[in-house]
Structures are given as structure tokens and as C-alpha cells.
Scaffold this motif. Structure first.
Motif, PDB file in Angstrom:
ATOM      1  N   GLY A 138       5.819   1.618   7.717  1.00 29.03           N
ATOM      2  CA  GLY A 138       7.238   1.335   7.912  1.00 29.03           C
ATOM      3  C   GLY A 138       8.142   2.047   6.933  1.00 29.03           C
ATOM      4  O   GLY A 138       9.372   1.871   6.991  1.00 29.03           O
ATOM      5  N   ASN A 139       7.559   2.872   6.037  1.00 32.09           N
ATOM      6  CA  ASN A 139       8.356   3.547   5.011  1.00 32.09           C
ATOM      7  C   ASN A 139       7.838   4.965   4.810  1.00 32.09           C
ATOM      8  O   ASN A 139       6.624   5.193   4.724  1.00 32.09           O
ATOM      9  N   VAL A 140       8.775   5.908   4.690  1.00 33.15           N
ATOM     10  CA  VAL A 140       8.459   7.316   4.463  1.00 33.15           C
ATOM     11  C   VAL A 140       9.129   7.772   3.176  1.00 33.15           C
ATOM     12  O   VAL A 140      10.336   7.574   2.993  1.00 33.15           O
ATOM     13  N   LEU A 141       8.345   8.393   2.301  1.00 35.93           N
ATOM     14  CA  LEU A 141       8.879   9.029   1.100  1.00 35.93           C
ATOM     15  C   LEU A 141       8.541  10.510   1.223  1.00 35.93           C
ATOM     16  O   LEU A 141       7.398  10.906   1.020  1.00 35.93           O
ATOM     17  N   ALA A 142       9.531  11.311   1.630  1.00 30.70           N
ATOM     18  CA  ALA A 142       9.310  12.733   1.900  1.00 30.70           C
ATOM     19  C   ALA A 142      10.098  13.563   0.899  1.00 30.70           C
ATOM     20  O   ALA A 142      11.329  13.523   0.886  1.00 30.70           O
TER      21      ALA A 142
ATOM     22  N   VAL B 273       4.016   5.824   3.276  1.00 34.19           N
ATOM     23  CA  VAL B 273       3.297   7.091   3.309  1.00 34.19           C
ATOM     24  C   VAL B 273       4.205   8.129   2.663  1.00 34.19           C
ATOM     25  O   VAL B 273       5.393   8.241   3.004  1.00 34.19           O
ATOM     26  N   ALA B 274       3.664   8.868   1.684  1.00 32.66           N
ATOM     27  CA  ALA B 274       4.469   9.771   0.860  1.00 32.66           C
ATOM     28  C   ALA B 274       3.822  11.147   0.802  1.00 32.66           C
ATOM     29  O   ALA B 274       2.592  11.275   0.759  1.00 32.66           O
ATOM     30  N   GLY B 275       4.664  12.195   0.793  1.00 41.09           N
ATOM     31  CA  GLY B 275       4.142  13.547   0.686  1.00 41.09           C
ATOM     32  C   GLY B 275       5.229  14.526   0.297  1.00 41.09           C
ATOM     33  O   GLY B 275       6.415  14.213   0.311  1.00 41.09           O
ATOM     34  N   GLN B 276       4.777  15.724  -0.058  1.00 35.89           N
ATOM     35  CA  GLN B 276       5.665  16.780  -0.520  1.00 35.89           C
ATOM     36  C   GLN B 276       5.426  18.040   0.303  1.00 35.89           C
ATOM     37  O   GLN B 276       4.282  18.344   0.656  1.00 35.89           O
ATOM     38  N   GLY B 277       6.497  18.778   0.609  1.00 38.72           N
ATOM     39  CA  GLY B 277       6.356  19.989   1.404  1.00 38.72           C
ATOM     40  C   GLY B 277       5.831  19.652   2.792  1.00 38.72           C
ATOM     41  O   GLY B 277       6.372  18.802   3.496  1.00 38.72           O
ATOM     42  N   LEU B 278       4.738  20.303   3.194  1.00 39.01           N
ATOM     43  CA  LEU B 278       4.099  19.945   4.465  1.00 39.01           C
ATOM     44  C   LEU B 278       3.656  18.485   4.461  1.00 39.01           C
ATOM     45  O   LEU B 278       3.624  17.831   5.507  1.00 39.01           O
ATOM     46  N   GLY B 279       3.324  17.959   3.267  1.00 41.37           N
ATOM     47  CA  GLY B 279       2.982  16.544   3.165  1.00 41.37           C
ATOM     48  C   GLY B 279       4.147  15.641   3.506  1.00 41.37           C
ATOM     49  O   GLY B 279       3.964  14.559   4.083  1.00 41.37           O
ATOM     50  N   GLY B 280       5.369  16.054   3.177  1.00 42.77           N
ATOM     51  CA  GLY B 280       6.548  15.281   3.566  1.00 42.77           C
ATOM     52  C   GLY B 280       6.739  15.285   5.066  1.00 42.77           C
ATOM     53  O   GLY B 280       7.103  14.265   5.677  1.00 42.77           O
ATOM     54  N   LEU B 281       6.504  16.441   5.703  1.00 39.65           N
ATOM     55  CA  LEU B 281       6.546  16.521   7.168  1.00 39.65           C
ATOM     56  C   LEU B 281       5.499  15.594   7.775  1.00 39.65           C
ATOM     57  O   LEU B 281       5.788  14.835   8.711  1.00 39.65           O
ATOM     58  N   ALA B 282       4.273  15.645   7.245  1.00 35.25           N
ATOM     59  CA  ALA B 282       3.199  14.804   7.764  1.00 35.25           C
ATOM     60  C   ALA B 282       3.507  13.326   7.584  1.00 35.25           C
ATOM     61  O   ALA B 282       3.201  12.504   8.459  1.00 35.25           O
TER      62      ALA B 282
ATOM     63  N   PRO C  69       6.414  -4.099  -7.412  1.00 38.83           N
ATOM     64  CA  PRO C  69       5.397  -5.151  -7.387  1.00 38.83           C
ATOM     65  C   PRO C  69       4.015  -4.530  -7.597  1.00 38.83           C
ATOM     66  O   PRO C  69       3.835  -3.318  -7.395  1.00 38.83           O
ATOM     67  N   PRO C  70       3.015  -5.294  -7.990  1.00 37.16           N
ATOM     68  CA  PRO C  70       1.650  -4.757  -8.002  1.00 37.16           C
ATOM     69  C   PRO C  70       1.304  -4.199  -6.627  1.00 37.16           C
ATOM     70  O   PRO C  70       1.647  -4.785  -5.596  1.00 37.16           O
ATOM     71  N   LEU C  71       0.640  -3.051  -6.599  1.00 38.75           N
ATOM     72  CA  LEU C  71       0.340  -2.389  -5.326  1.00 38.75           C
ATOM     73  C   LEU C  71      -0.953  -1.608  -5.443  1.00 38.75           C
ATOM     74  O   LEU C  71      -1.468  -1.360  -6.540  1.00 38.75           O
ATOM     75  N   VAL C  72      -1.469  -1.200  -4.303  1.00 40.50           N
ATOM     76  CA  VAL C  72      -2.620  -0.306  -4.221  1.00 40.50           C
ATOM     77  C   VAL C  72      -2.117   1.045  -3.727  1.00 40.50           C
ATOM     78  O   VAL C  72      -1.337   1.116  -2.766  1.00 40.50           O
ATOM     79  N   ALA C  73      -2.548   2.120  -4.395  1.00 39.07           N
ATOM     80  CA  ALA C  73      -2.194   3.474  -3.963  1.00 39.07           C
ATOM     81  C   ALA C  73      -3.454   4.216  -3.560  1.00 39.07           C
ATOM     82  O   ALA C  73      -4.464   4.190  -4.286  1.00 39.07           O
ATOM     83  N   LEU C  74      -3.413   4.891  -2.423  1.00 36.05           N
ATOM     84  CA  LEU C  74      -4.526   5.671  -1.896  1.00 36.05           C
ATOM     85  C   LEU C  74      -4.137   7.141  -1.919  1.00 36.05           C
ATOM     86  O   LEU C  74      -3.091   7.521  -1.384  1.00 36.05           O
ATOM     87  N   LEU C  75      -4.956   7.970  -2.542  1.00 33.21           N
ATOM     88  CA  LEU C  75      -4.639   9.375  -2.769  1.00 33.21           C
ATOM     89  C   LEU C  75      -5.721  10.258  -2.147  1.00 33.21           C
ATOM     90  O   LEU C  75      -6.700  10.632  -2.808  1.00 33.21           O
TER      91      LEU C  75
ATOM     92  N   VAL D  34       0.848  -1.193   0.000  1.00 35.00           N
ATOM     93  CA  VAL D  34       0.000   0.000   0.000  1.00 35.00           C
ATOM     94  C   VAL D  34       0.883   1.243   0.000  1.00 35.00           C
ATOM     95  O   VAL D  34       1.848   1.328   0.774  1.00 35.00           O
ATOM     96  N   VAL D  35       0.543   2.206  -0.853  1.00 34.10           N
ATOM     97  CA  VAL D  35       1.176   3.527  -0.858  1.00 34.10           C
ATOM     98  C   VAL D  35       0.090   4.557  -0.589  1.00 34.10           C
ATOM     99  O   VAL D  35      -0.895   4.631  -1.333  1.00 34.10           O
ATOM    100  N   VAL D  36       0.243   5.337   0.480  1.00 36.67           N
ATOM    101  CA  VAL D  36      -0.641   6.470   0.740  1.00 36.67           C
ATOM    102  C   VAL D  36       0.087   7.715   0.256  1.00 36.67           C
ATOM    103  O   VAL D  36       1.159   8.062   0.773  1.00 36.67           O
ATOM    104  N   LEU D  37      -0.477   8.359  -0.757  1.00 27.48           N
ATOM    105  CA  LEU D  37       0.156   9.509  -1.391  1.00 27.48           C
ATOM    106  C   LEU D  37      -0.686  10.745  -1.104  1.00 27.48           C
ATOM    107  O   LEU D  37      -1.801  10.895  -1.627  1.00 27.48           O
ATOM    108  N   LEU D  38      -0.182  11.606  -0.225  1.00 23.58           N
ATOM    109  CA  LEU D  38      -0.920  12.797   0.184  1.00 23.58           C
ATOM    110  C   LEU D  38      -1.041  13.780  -0.970  1.00 23.58           C
ATOM    111  O   LEU D  38      -0.335  13.689  -1.967  1.00 23.58           O
ATOM    112  N   ASP D  39      -1.947  14.745  -0.832  1.00 15.66           N
ATOM    113  CA  ASP D  39      -2.258  15.686  -1.917  1.00 15.66           C
ATOM    114  C   ASP D  39      -2.737  14.940  -3.160  1.00 15.66           C
ATOM    115  O   ASP D  39      -2.351  15.244  -4.291  1.00 15.66           O
TER     116      ASP D  39
END
Length: 464
Positions: A349-353, A327-336, A275-281, A247-252
Motif C-alpha cells: 500500500g506504500n511506494v517509496l521511489a 516497497v522501496a527502490g531507486q532508479g529502475l528499482g523505483g520504477l519496479a 515503529p519497530p519493523l522488519v526490512a527485507l533486502l 514490512v519494508v521491502v528495499l530493493l538492491d
């Protein structure tokens, strides 16, 4: 309620601090503009060539193959009074006049040339005062040679105020066919990418016989946040036959659903980079809500962990393994994103900021360094089972420095951290490509450590 150590400061400004530009925008000489200035009667041939090539012009810098002279152009009229060029972050907000075009005498050619490293890329806009819109400097004022004047006296304050008004009227470059979507329904932006810029990872080209995932839109009510929002969900081709999907949660998500995210993920999965995955935006709703929710808000953490992830698990066969959840985000989303994983490592268990606002909160005193609260928490608390991919643009001034300090604090605590800096700004154009690189880093491995500064050249995805 979070423990005292995790309680973020209250009554802080949600606005980014004003980082002064460390060095002026470096100007350059354009040989083609110089040649036109000597022979203005060649203007028609000049425009014919520009229309065939597109803009901006990119020319070699003598004795420096690592840089290029980049010339932005506007074809003016007799009423054109000013043209302001706004490449992402390549501007001094305290001296907007430095980004004003000049006109080649005797022609309708307006131009502005800068010297940039050959791997630079950015979105940009042009702001034009053509004498008939809200950008007019006002009665009694005239813009001449980059100085607003009245009665023969230069008025720097009035000039800056005029340019700030003009800045609110961006438009795309009509001579540049490369465009990029903008946020909150604004006009699309134009794109400049120099020859050594990383290959775009657009993932938009269809491949015969390749599976195509689905991007669907849903509406979700949050009891934690007391609001409703749209959530876009990407599901890979054939997901019905798969179990335990990452699972990838992509903010904004409201932005990312415009940027070809489904095609990008399709291509990364097709080429077995992911791998095949589900992304939530999840939708950010609006700018004020975004600032409030993404500034280390415990209720937003609860929304992601207690509402969004369980909602997805009821619909698709997704993993509950935090090591396969990003969980991934940009700017304030990266902080979150970083705050969320550090608060709830049993879920993320993983952060993409990307360009994370790790300066937060802004300093309470003028001129003081921002507090960098989250970095302080990392230094003070025991290591958690979370991996990080951090990135930022070299044109962002204060953002990379705060990111480096967070990287160093994480590394000192024994966290796995990949860190990457690219030659760009606070720009979705750069974030889209780095997102692919970060996802591969976190979900495929092996964990690479420090990512070379040239960008994700090994991930040639799509190509169009």
C-alpha cells in the motif's frame, strides 16, 4: 498474465536514455588558487593548509551567500598528464574535457573549481593519468592544456575517446577523509557536502542502553524467476515479543546492507520516528539481471508478493496489512516499486521511489521523448489504494521531469503523493538520507503533501 492494460512494452532497451545536459557545468574562480598563481613559491604552505583542512576547498562567492566556489585538488608529479573530476551528475558526458583540472604553473597543484548552491552534496571520484597506467593517451599523443593533439593539430574526437578511457579508472580523493561505499565491489567514493546540505542521517552512533536490531543474511530460491539470491533481513530489538510488524521491502539489498541500514533503522525506531519493523533486502544479483527484473516484470512482482512476503511471514510476526507495507527502490528499482504496488495493492500500500526511472522505456527514435509507460497507465486506470513518496535530485536532468509528470498524474487521480527534490544526483549518499524521510512519511504520518525542497532537516538522526 497481466491484462492488456498492464502488459508492458516488449523488446525495449533496458538502458537509460541519454538526456543532454541542459546547461554547462558552471565554473568559478577560487581566490586561494588565484593567490597561489601569483606566488607559486608558497606551494608548500598551500599544501600544508590543505592537508589540515581536507578537500575539496569551499570558498564564498562574492555577493552570493546562497552559493559556494568548490575546488577539487590533486597533488601531481612531473609525469601527471591529466586529472578528470567526476562529481555525481555534475558532468557533461559529451564534453568530458570540461571536467579536466588545470595545473598552477610552476607547481604540482592541479585544480578544478565550480559554482554550486550551498546545499549541494555528492559523491565523486578522480581519474588520474600519471603516465604509468592504462589511462595513457597512447603513442604520439600528448595532453596539453586540456586538448589531445597530434602533430600540432587538435583532435576533439580523440580527446573525448581518451577521456572516456580515463574515466574507467576512478579513485578516491586521498586528501578527503569522507568516503562512501561503491557498488559491485568498486573503489569507495569521496564525499563533498556544502555547509547548507541536509544533516546526514547516518544512524551509526551507538547509544548506551539502546536496543540493537539484527541484520541477517538468508538464501532464497525463486520459482518465479528461476534463480537463487541472497536476502538480508533486518529485525528490530525485542521483535520476539512484538506482533504485526510493518514490512519494508528495499530493493538492491546488496547495496543497502553495506550502507549502515541496520543502524539507521535502529536510530529511527529508538527516537520513535518509526515503529519497530522488519526490512527485507533482496539482492539484485548483477547489472544485467537487475535491468531485466526491475523493468516492470510481472515475474518479479510475483516473486515479491507470492514468495518473498510469505517467506518472511513464516519466520517473523509481520503484518499482512498493505497500509503498513512499503516497497522501496531507486532508479529502475523505483520504477519496479511503483509498478509492483499498482499491480498488487492488496499486498503493498506504500511506494517509496527515489530517482525513479519513470522515463521507461527509452524512446525508440533518436531525439524522441521517452514513453513514460507507467505514467500512462496511471492516467488510464482507476485509482488504487496506494500512497507514494517520490523524490529525485536536481542534478539528474531528465529524471526529475519524468517524476513530476508521474506526480501530477497520480494527484489528478486522487492518490496521496509526497514529492521531494534535493540538490544532488543519482547518488546513494542522497538516497540514504531521503530513505529515512520517506519511511517516516509513509509509516508515521501525518501525510505531508509537498515536502519542502530543503530536505529532511527535521529528522536529525545519529549525527556521526
Amino acid at each position: 498474465m497481466p491484462s492488456a492494460l498492464w502488459s508492458p512494452p516488449s523488446n525495449t532497451s533496458l538502458r537509460a536514455p541519454r538526456f543532454p545536459r541542459p546547461v554547462p557545468v558552471e565554473r568559478a574562480r577560487s581566490p586561494r588558487i588565484a593567490a597561489l598563481a601569483e606566488r607559486p613559491d608558497h606551494e608548500r604552505d598551500f599544501w600544508r593548509a590543505v592537508e589540515a583542512e581536507g578537500t575539496p576547498l569551499v570558498e564564498a562567492v562574492d555577493g552570493d551567500p546562497g552559493h559556494a566556489a568548490v575546488t577539487f585538488l590533486w597533488r601531481g608529479t612531473a609525469s601527471t598528464r591529466a586529472v578528470l573530476v567526476l562529481p555525481n551528475q555534475v558532468v557533461d558526458p559529451d564534453d568530458l574535457a570540461g571536467n579536466l583540472m588545470a595545473r598552477v604553473p610552476g607547481t604540482d597543484v592541479w585544480h578544478w573549481t565550480i559554482r554550486m548552491r550551498a546545499d549541494w552534496r555528492a559523491t565523486y571520484a578522480l581519474c588520474v593519468d600519471d603516465g604509468d597506467d592504462g589511462g595513457s593517451p597512447g603513442e604520439g599523443h600528448a595532453l596539453s592544456g586540456g586538448a589531445l593533439s597530434a602533430g600540432g593539430r587538435d583532435l576533439p574526437g580523440a580527446r573525448q575517446a581518451y577521456l572516456r578511457r580515463l574515466r574507467r579508472h576512478p579513485r578516491r580523493d586521498p586528501l578527503n577523509r569522507a568516503v562512501f561505499p561503491s557498488r559491485w565491489g568498486a573503489e569507495p567514493l569521496s564525499v563533498v557536502a556544502l555547509p547548507a546540505a541536509p544533516v546526514a542521517l547516518g544512524g551509526r552512533r551507538a547509544h548506551p542502553g539502546a536496543g540493537t536490531g539484527e541484520l541477517s543474511m538468508h538464501t532464497l530460491r525463486s520459482g518465479q524467476l528461476r534463480n537463487w539470491r541472497r536476502v538480508w533481513a533486518y529485525t528490530p530489538a525485542g521483535h520476539e515479543d512484538l506482533a504485526g510488524l510493518p514490512v519494508v521491502v528495499l530493493l538492491d539489498g546488496d547495496v543497502w546492507q553495506q550502507l549502515g541500514i541496520a543502524g539507521l533503522l535502529d536510530e529511527l525506531i529508538r527516537t520513535r520516528l518509526l515503529p519497530p519493523l522488519v526490512a527485507l533486502l533482496p539482492d539484485a544479483l548483477d547489472s544485467d539481471t537487475r535491468r531485466r527484473e526491475l523493468a516492470c516484470d510481472e515475474r518479479f512482482v510475483a516473486f515479491l508478493t507470492r514468495e518473498l512476503l510469505p517467506w518472511a511471514a513464516r519466520r517473523w510476526s509481520v503484518t499482512g496489512d498493505p497500509s503498513r507495507t512499503v516497497v522501496a527502490g531507486q532508479g529502475l528499482g523505483g520504477l519496479a516499486a511503483a509498478y509492483t504496488a499498482l499491480r498488487r495493492p492488496e499486498r503493498f500500500g506504500n511506494v517509496l521511489a527515489q530517482s525513479g526511472a519513470f522515463w521507461w522505456p527509452a524512446a525508440r527514435r533518436e531525439g524522441a521523448r521517452p514513453e513514460e509507460w507507467l505514467t500512462g497507465r496511471v492516467r488510464a486506470l482507476a485509482r488504487r489504494p496506494v500512497r507514494f513518496h517520490l523524490s529525485a535530485g536536481l542534478q539528474e536532468w531528465g529524471v526529475p521531469a519524468a517524476g513530476r509528470r508521474l506526480r501530477d498524474a497520480l494527484s489528478a487521480k486522487g492518490y496521496e503523493v509526497a514529492h521531494h527534490e534535493y540538490n544532488g544526483g543519482h547518488d546513494y549518499l542522497c538516497w540514504r538520507d531521503d530513505l529515512a524521510h520517506g519511511l517516516v512519511t509513509l509509516l508515521r504520518g501525518p501525510f505531508p503533501g509537498e515536502v519542502p525542497g530543503g530536505g529532511p532537516r527535521g529528522l536529525v538522526v545519529g549525527g556521526g
